[in-house]
Structures are given as structure tokens and as C-alpha cells.
Design an enzyme around this catalytic site. Structure first.
Site, mmCIF file in Angstrom:
data_model
loop_
_atom_site.group_PDB
_atom_site.id
_atom_site.type_symbol
_atom_site.label_atom_id
_atom_site.label_comp_id
_atom_site.label_asym_id
_atom_site.label_seq_id
_atom_site.Cartn_x
_atom_site.Cartn_y
_atom_site.Cartn_z
ATOM 1 N N PHE A 7 0.835 -1.213 0.000
ATOM 2 C CA PHE A 7 0.000 0.000 0.000
ATOM 3 C C PHE A 7 0.874 1.269 0.000
ATOM 4 O O PHE A 7 0.891 2.030 -0.980
ATOM 5 C CB PHE A 7 -0.938 -0.085 1.209
ATOM 6 C CG PHE A 7 -1.559 1.201 1.650
ATOM 7 C CD1 PHE A 7 -2.152 2.076 0.737
ATOM 8 C CD2 PHE A 7 -1.575 1.536 3.001
ATOM 9 C CE1 PHE A 7 -2.731 3.267 1.163
ATOM 10 C CE2 PHE A 7 -2.167 2.713 3.437
ATOM 11 C CZ PHE A 7 -2.729 3.581 2.516
ATOM 12 N N PHE A 40 4.104 -10.930 -0.097
ATOM 13 C CA PHE A 40 3.314 -11.551 0.968
ATOM 14 C C PHE A 40 1.967 -10.836 1.081
ATOM 15 O O PHE A 40 0.909 -11.466 1.039
ATOM 16 C CB PHE A 40 4.088 -11.527 2.294
ATOM 17 C CG PHE A 40 3.271 -12.008 3.469
ATOM 18 C CD1 PHE A 40 2.573 -13.209 3.399
ATOM 19 C CD2 PHE A 40 3.187 -11.264 4.638
ATOM 20 C CE1 PHE A 40 1.797 -13.650 4.471
ATOM 21 C CE2 PHE A 40 2.414 -11.702 5.709
ATOM 22 C CZ PHE A 40 1.716 -12.900 5.622
ATOM 23 N N GLY A 98 1.716 -7.526 -0.570
ATOM 24 C CA GLY A 98 1.699 -6.610 -1.721
ATOM 25 C C GLY A 98 1.362 -7.360 -2.994
ATOM 26 O O GLY A 98 1.426 -8.590 -3.040
ATOM 27 N N VAL A 118 13.432 -9.574 2.360
ATOM 28 C CA VAL A 118 14.463 -8.783 3.063
ATOM 29 C C VAL A 118 15.162 -9.554 4.183
ATOM 30 O O VAL A 118 16.150 -9.070 4.729
ATOM 31 C CB VAL A 118 13.920 -7.456 3.649
ATOM 32 C CG1 VAL A 118 13.601 -6.452 2.578
ATOM 33 C CG2 VAL A 118 12.739 -7.686 4.590
ATOM 34 N N LEU A 171 21.008 -8.629 0.395
ATOM 35 C CA LEU A 171 20.751 -8.093 -0.942
ATOM 36 C C LEU A 171 21.979 -7.296 -1.374
ATOM 37 O O LEU A 171 22.570 -6.562 -0.560
ATOM 38 C CB LEU A 171 19.525 -7.172 -0.876
ATOM 39 C CG LEU A 171 19.140 -6.435 -2.144
ATOM 40 C CD1 LEU A 171 18.476 -7.397 -3.140
ATOM 41 C CD2 LEU A 171 18.193 -5.284 -1.837
ATOM 42 N N LYS A 177 25.345 0.528 4.795
ATOM 43 C CA LYS A 177 26.726 0.759 5.266
ATOM 44 C C LYS A 177 27.720 0.491 4.121
ATOM 45 O O LYS A 177 28.631 1.273 3.875
ATOM 46 C CB LYS A 177 26.998 -0.173 6.449
ATOM 47 C CG LYS A 177 28.381 -0.062 7.036
ATOM 48 C CD LYS A 177 28.441 -0.801 8.363
ATOM 49 C CE LYS A 177 29.874 -0.910 8.849
ATOM 50 N NZ LYS A 177 30.399 -2.263 8.747
ATOM 51 N N TYR A 201 5.039 -7.746 16.051
ATOM 52 C CA TYR A 201 5.108 -6.508 15.256
ATOM 53 C C TYR A 201 5.715 -5.374 16.097
ATOM 54 O O TYR A 201 6.696 -4.750 15.691
ATOM 55 C CB TYR A 201 3.705 -6.154 14.795
ATOM 56 C CG TYR A 201 3.613 -4.946 13.896
ATOM 57 C CD1 TYR A 201 4.054 -4.991 12.571
ATOM 58 C CD2 TYR A 201 3.050 -3.751 14.358
ATOM 59 C CE1 TYR A 201 3.951 -3.879 11.739
ATOM 60 C CE2 TYR A 201 2.937 -2.650 13.519
ATOM 61 C CZ TYR A 201 3.378 -2.711 12.216
ATOM 62 O OH TYR A 201 3.259 -1.610 11.399
ATOM 63 N N LYS A 250 9.485 -3.982 15.537
ATOM 64 C CA LYS A 250 9.721 -2.603 15.098
ATOM 65 C C LYS A 250 10.573 -1.836 16.105
ATOM 66 O O LYS A 250 11.370 -0.976 15.743
ATOM 67 C CB LYS A 250 8.385 -1.878 14.893
ATOM 68 C CG LYS A 250 7.591 -2.365 13.686
ATOM 69 C CD LYS A 250 8.173 -1.836 12.388
ATOM 70 C CE LYS A 250 7.264 -2.150 11.207
ATOM 71 N NZ LYS A 250 7.795 -1.642 9.923
ATOM 72 N N THR A 271 -2.572 5.001 8.636
ATOM 73 C CA THR A 271 -2.670 5.659 7.329
ATOM 74 C C THR A 271 -3.610 4.857 6.441
ATOM 75 O O THR A 271 -3.642 3.626 6.533
ATOM 76 C CB THR A 271 -1.267 5.775 6.713
ATOM 77 O OG1 THR A 271 -0.447 6.516 7.624
ATOM 78 C CG2 THR A 271 -1.290 6.491 5.374
HETATM 79 P P1 NAD Z 1 1.477 -3.510 3.222
HETATM 80 O O1 NAD Z 1 1.234 -4.852 3.819
HETATM 81 O O2 NAD Z 1 0.558 -3.053 2.147
HETATM 82 O O3 NAD Z 1 2.958 -3.422 2.645
HETATM 83 C C1 NAD Z 1 4.035 -4.162 3.146
HETATM 84 C C2 NAD Z 1 4.806 -4.722 1.962
HETATM 85 O O4 NAD Z 1 5.955 -5.433 2.442
HETATM 86 C C3 NAD Z 1 3.988 -5.723 1.137
HETATM 87 O O5 NAD Z 1 4.095 -5.426 -0.229
HETATM 88 C C4 NAD Z 1 4.607 -7.066 1.476
HETATM 89 O O6 NAD Z 1 4.456 -8.025 0.447
HETATM 90 C C5 NAD Z 1 6.052 -6.670 1.736
HETATM 91 N N1 NAD Z 1 6.789 -7.603 2.590
HETATM 92 C C6 NAD Z 1 6.387 -8.180 3.746
HETATM 93 N N2 NAD Z 1 7.365 -8.967 4.239
HETATM 94 C C7 NAD Z 1 8.408 -8.882 3.368
HETATM 95 C C8 NAD Z 1 9.691 -9.481 3.329
HETATM 96 N N3 NAD Z 1 10.110 -10.321 4.282
HETATM 97 N N4 NAD Z 1 10.501 -9.170 2.279
HETATM 98 C C9 NAD Z 1 10.088 -8.333 1.286
HETATM 99 N N5 NAD Z 1 8.872 -7.753 1.282
HETATM 100 C C10 NAD Z 1 8.044 -8.019 2.318
HETATM 101 O O7 NAD Z 1 1.501 -2.467 4.421
HETATM 102 P P2 NAD Z 1 1.686 -0.879 4.428
HETATM 103 O O8 NAD Z 1 0.549 -0.308 5.135
HETATM 104 O O9 NAD Z 1 2.030 -0.395 3.073
HETATM 105 O O10 NAD Z 1 2.952 -0.732 5.384
HETATM 106 C C11 NAD Z 1 4.242 -0.436 4.889
HETATM 107 C C12 NAD Z 1 5.183 -0.160 6.048
HETATM 108 O O11 NAD Z 1 4.704 0.948 6.818
HETATM 109 C C13 NAD Z 1 5.319 -1.337 7.013
HETATM 110 O O12 NAD Z 1 6.665 -1.445 7.422
HETATM 111 C C14 NAD Z 1 4.454 -0.942 8.171
HETATM 112 O O13 NAD Z 1 4.882 -1.517 9.378
HETATM 113 C C15 NAD Z 1 4.586 0.566 8.177
HETATM 114 N N6 NAD Z 1 3.416 1.199 8.807
HETATM 115 C C16 NAD Z 1 2.242 1.322 8.130
HETATM 116 C C17 NAD Z 1 1.162 1.909 8.761
HETATM 117 C C18 NAD Z 1 -0.165 2.108 8.066
HETATM 118 O O14 NAD Z 1 -1.099 2.604 8.693
HETATM 119 N N7 NAD Z 1 -0.315 1.795 6.813
HETATM 120 C C19 NAD Z 1 1.273 2.342 10.095
HETATM 121 C C20 NAD Z 1 2.479 2.176 10.745
HETATM 122 C C21 NAD Z 1 3.555 1.626 10.092
#
Ligand code: NAD
Ligand code: UDP
Length: 323
Positions: free
Chosen positions: A17, A40, A42, A63, A67, A109, A149, A153, A179
Site C-alpha cells: 500500500f 506476501f 503486496g 528482506v 541483498l 553501510k 510486530y 519494530k 494511514t
Molecule cells: P502492506 O502490507 O501493504 O505493505 C508491506 C509490503 O511489504 C507488502 O508489499 C509485502 O508483500 C512486503 N513484505 C512483507 N514482508 C516482506 C519481506 N520479508 N521481504 C520483502 N517484502 C516483504 O503495508 P503498508 O501499510 O504499506 O505498510 C508499509 C510499512 O509501513 C510497514 O513497514 C508498516 O509496518 C509501516 N506502517 C504502516 C502503517 C499504516 O497505517 N499503513 C502504520 C504504521 C507503520
């Protein structure tokens, strides 16, 4: 750094997202973008409008494995973000946050890249201080259902600041508050996507607890603007920095608003409150306002309107998407 001001930016979680919106903005600014994702949560659909751009590269990679690429900036967004997704395989969630941070910091790094971490308001847990300021240490359960989680984090933040102190890495830590917007996953169980899909499909609106818990909802465009400003701020601006919208609403108000905006006949159905569900969450964004001259511009009504239109289109194209 490549020639001129064009940079090569790595966005981990780029098909998610937030990541997909970030990729779009970086391409619009003329940069090269490597979008990395293990798909996963996305999807290719989120970035399919970008794949023909010669400055965009989509790479399947997890990740938690090292890489090797040459980049100038890393936006580390890879991590499932919704409770049902991050609790699906909690061990993998912690690995993604912790091993993912170690791998991306190691890469930064080696290639002298600047790196931004997508941290979260969850580092404050179920906060006892309100609104939350960056110097609050939080109130977090270390072994509950949300801990994979929250603690993952928190550990990632620790790693970022240790690489900063120990290796003089250029880091940015952004604490993202709830968000929402187009390209949220329709089945990820997060409140905005759940309520909108339920309202549009005439299903009951599932309100957990008494609905008096609060959240503060930030529209995706505002969030991405905050991320870009933080990345481009002087090196001494490391964060942690709250980025979110300080306008707080109860979850019940949100449900009523979405029912009203969609003109839905859905009724509200009360369900038990999940374990460790924070009762109140609202960012103090004075640091971002002062340092980045940043503040959210999109009002909830406007952002919800765009999100409802997105899900309406998605459901019209493929109703099975929420099956
Ligand atoms: P999302 O689930 O849409 O996006 C996360 C993406 O990471 C996905 O595309 C998923 O396939 C990928 N992913 C997961 N594990 C992975 C791995 N091991 N290797 C490679 N890719 C991997 O969620 P989002 O809302 O877009 O969140 C993105 C980031 O922002 C996250 O780190 C989340 O913790 C942080 N965040 C989001 C919000 C929110 O409200 N949207 C709030 C706080 C923090
Ligand atoms: N919530 C709800 N019904 C739903 C989904 C979520 O009442 O169908 C509530 C949830 O209990 C929480 C709030 O909405 O209090 C926000 O939940 P979300 O999962 O979106 O984010 P988080 O709890 O991580 O802030």
C-alpha cells in the site's frame, strides 16, 4: 550518487500500500526506483502502472536475506502492517523487522546510502501518555499477539540508532500512525478497508469492543510527503519522528461516517475487542511541523471519499477480491 540530482532509490515493500505510492512519487521526481517485495501482502497490481517506466525495476526478494545492489537511498517499508497479516506468521514478522533491518542497514553501510525506516506508532503500545510524543518510551506487552510486530519494530529502531552511533550511518526513523487510502489490501482487516468494503457490499460493519477506542487517520498522500521531507532533511535530523494526522476519532464515529458516505444499508455489529488493542492513539506532530514544515492537508471526509471510490472500482472490476 549518480550523475546530476537523479538518485537510485530502493523501496522495500514497494508493492504494498504505502510502498507503491512512494515508488510513484520517487519516479515523478525523476529518480530511479528499485521496488523490492516478496509479495506476501503486496501485489503486482499495485505497481503495474509503473512497470513500463524505464526508471522502474520490480524485484522479487525477501528482506530477511541479504541483498546486493548499488543505491543512494533506501526506504525500508517491507513488513506486513495489519494485525491479521502480521499475526499470520508471527515468527516471520519478527524476522522481517529484525533480520530485514540488519540486512538493509548492512547494505546501506556498504554502499554509503541514506536509509529511512518505516517504524510505527505501535512502538508506543497501549499508550499511557496522550497525545504521543517521540520522547515517550511506550507501554508495550513483550509477549502478546501484537508483540511480534511491536517489539520487532522497536528492535529495528534500536538497530538503526546503533548503526548511527557505531557506524555513522545516515538514518531516518519515521513513526507512522494509522494511514489509509487507495491500494490498501481489501482483506487485511484494517478498520478503514474493512468498514468500506463491508459498507459497499452490504455486509454488517464489524465494530470491535464498544467502538469508543480512538485512532487518528492520515491520508496516504500526506504520509508520503512526510517521508520524502524526512529523507531529504539535513543529516542531523534522524528522528524518531511522528508522521500522522492528529485529528482523533472514535472507531464508532468512523463506522457511522462510512455508512453515511456510502449510503449503505449495512448495520453495525458489535464483536469482542482483540487482545492488547490500544484504547487511544493520537500523534503529537509538533516535531515534524517544526523540523520539516510538514502537516497533513487532506481532511478525513476527502480522503475517505477517494478511498471509497477506489474500493468501489476494485469491486466492480473483480467482486471475488473480497471473497
Ligand atoms: P502492506 O502490507 O501493504 O505493505 C508491506 C509490503 O511489504 C507488502 O508489499 C509485502 O508483500 C512486503 N513484505 C512483507 N514482508 C516482506 C519481506 N520479508 N521481504 C520483502 N517484502 C516483504 O503495508 P503498508 O501499510 O504499506 O505498510 C508499509 C510499512 O509501513 C510497514 O513497514 C508498516 O509496518 C509501516 N506502517 C504502516 C502503517 C499504516 O497505517 N499503513 C502504520 C504504521 C507503520
Ligand atoms: N476495528 C474494528 N473493526 C474492524 C477492524 C478494526 O472495530 O473490522 C478496530 C480495532 O479493534 C482497532 C481499530 O479499529 O481498535 C483500528 O484497527 P486497525 O487494525 O485498523 O489498526 P491498529 O489497531 O493497528 O491501529
Amino acid at each position: 550518487m549518480r550523475l546530476g540530482t537523479r538518485k537510485t532509490c530502493l523501496v522495500t515493500g514497494g508493492a504494498g500500500f504505502l510502498g507503491s505510492h512512494l515508488c510513484e512519487r520517487l519516479l515523478d521526481a525523476g529518480h530511479e526506483v528499485i521496488c523490492l517485495d516478496n509479495f506476501f501482502t503486496g501485489t503486482r497490481r499495485n505497481v503495474e502502472h509503473l512497470v513500463n517506466n524505464p526508471r522502474f525495476e520490480l524485484k522479487r526478494h525477501d528482506v530477511t536475506f541479504p541483498l546486493y545492489v548499488e543505491v543512494d537511498e533506501i526506504y525500508n517499508f517491507a513488513c506486513p502492517a495489519s494485525p491479521i497479516h502480521y499475526q499470520h506468521d508471527p515468527v516471520q514478522t519478527t524476522k522481517t523487522s529484525v533480520h530485514g533491518a540488519i540486512n538493509m542497514l548492512g547494505l546501506a553501510k556498504r554502499v554509503h546510502a541514506k536509509i529511512l525506516q518505516a517504524s510505527t506508532s505501535e512502538v508506543y503500545g497501549d499508550p499511557k501518555v496522550h497525545p504521543q510524543k517521540e520522547d515517550y518510551w511506550g507501554h508495550v506487552n513483550p509477549n502478546g499477539f501484537r508483540s511480534c510486530y511491536d517489539e520487532g519494530k522497536r528492535c529495528a529502531e534500536t538497530l538503526f540508532f546503533d548503526y548511527y552511533r557505531q557506524h555513522k550511518l545516515r538514518i531516518k526513523v519515521m513513526r507512522i500512525f494509522n494511514t489509509y487510502g487507495p491500494r490498501m489490501h481489501p482483506n487485511d482487516g484494517r478498520v478503514v478497508s474493512n468498514f468500506i468494503v463491508q459498507a459497499l457490499t452490504g455486509q454488517p460493519i464489524t465494530l470491535y469492543g464498544d467502538g469508543m477506542q480512538t485512532r487518528s487517520f492520515c491520508y496516504v498522500d500526506d504520509l508520503i510527503e512526510g517521508a520524502l521531507r524526512l529523507m531529504n532533511a539535513p543529516d542531523e535530523v534522524t528522528g524518531p519522528m511522528n508522521i500522522g494526522n492528529p485529528v482523533e476519532s472514535t472507531i464508532r464515529e468512523l463506522a457511522e461516517r462510512i455508512v453515511q458516505m456510502t449510503g449503505s444499508k449495512s448495520r453495525i455489529e458489535y464483536r469482542p475487542l482483540p487482545q492488547d488493542d490500544p484504547m487511544q492513539r493520537c500523534p503529537d506532530i509538533s516535531l515534524a511541523a517544526k523540523t520539516l514544515d510538514w502537516g497533513p492537508k487532506v481532511k478525513l471526509e476527502e480522503g475517505l471519499g477517494k478511498t471509497i471510490a477506489y474500493f468501489d472500482r476494485l469491486l466492480a472490476e473483480d467482486p471475488s477480491i473480497v471473497a
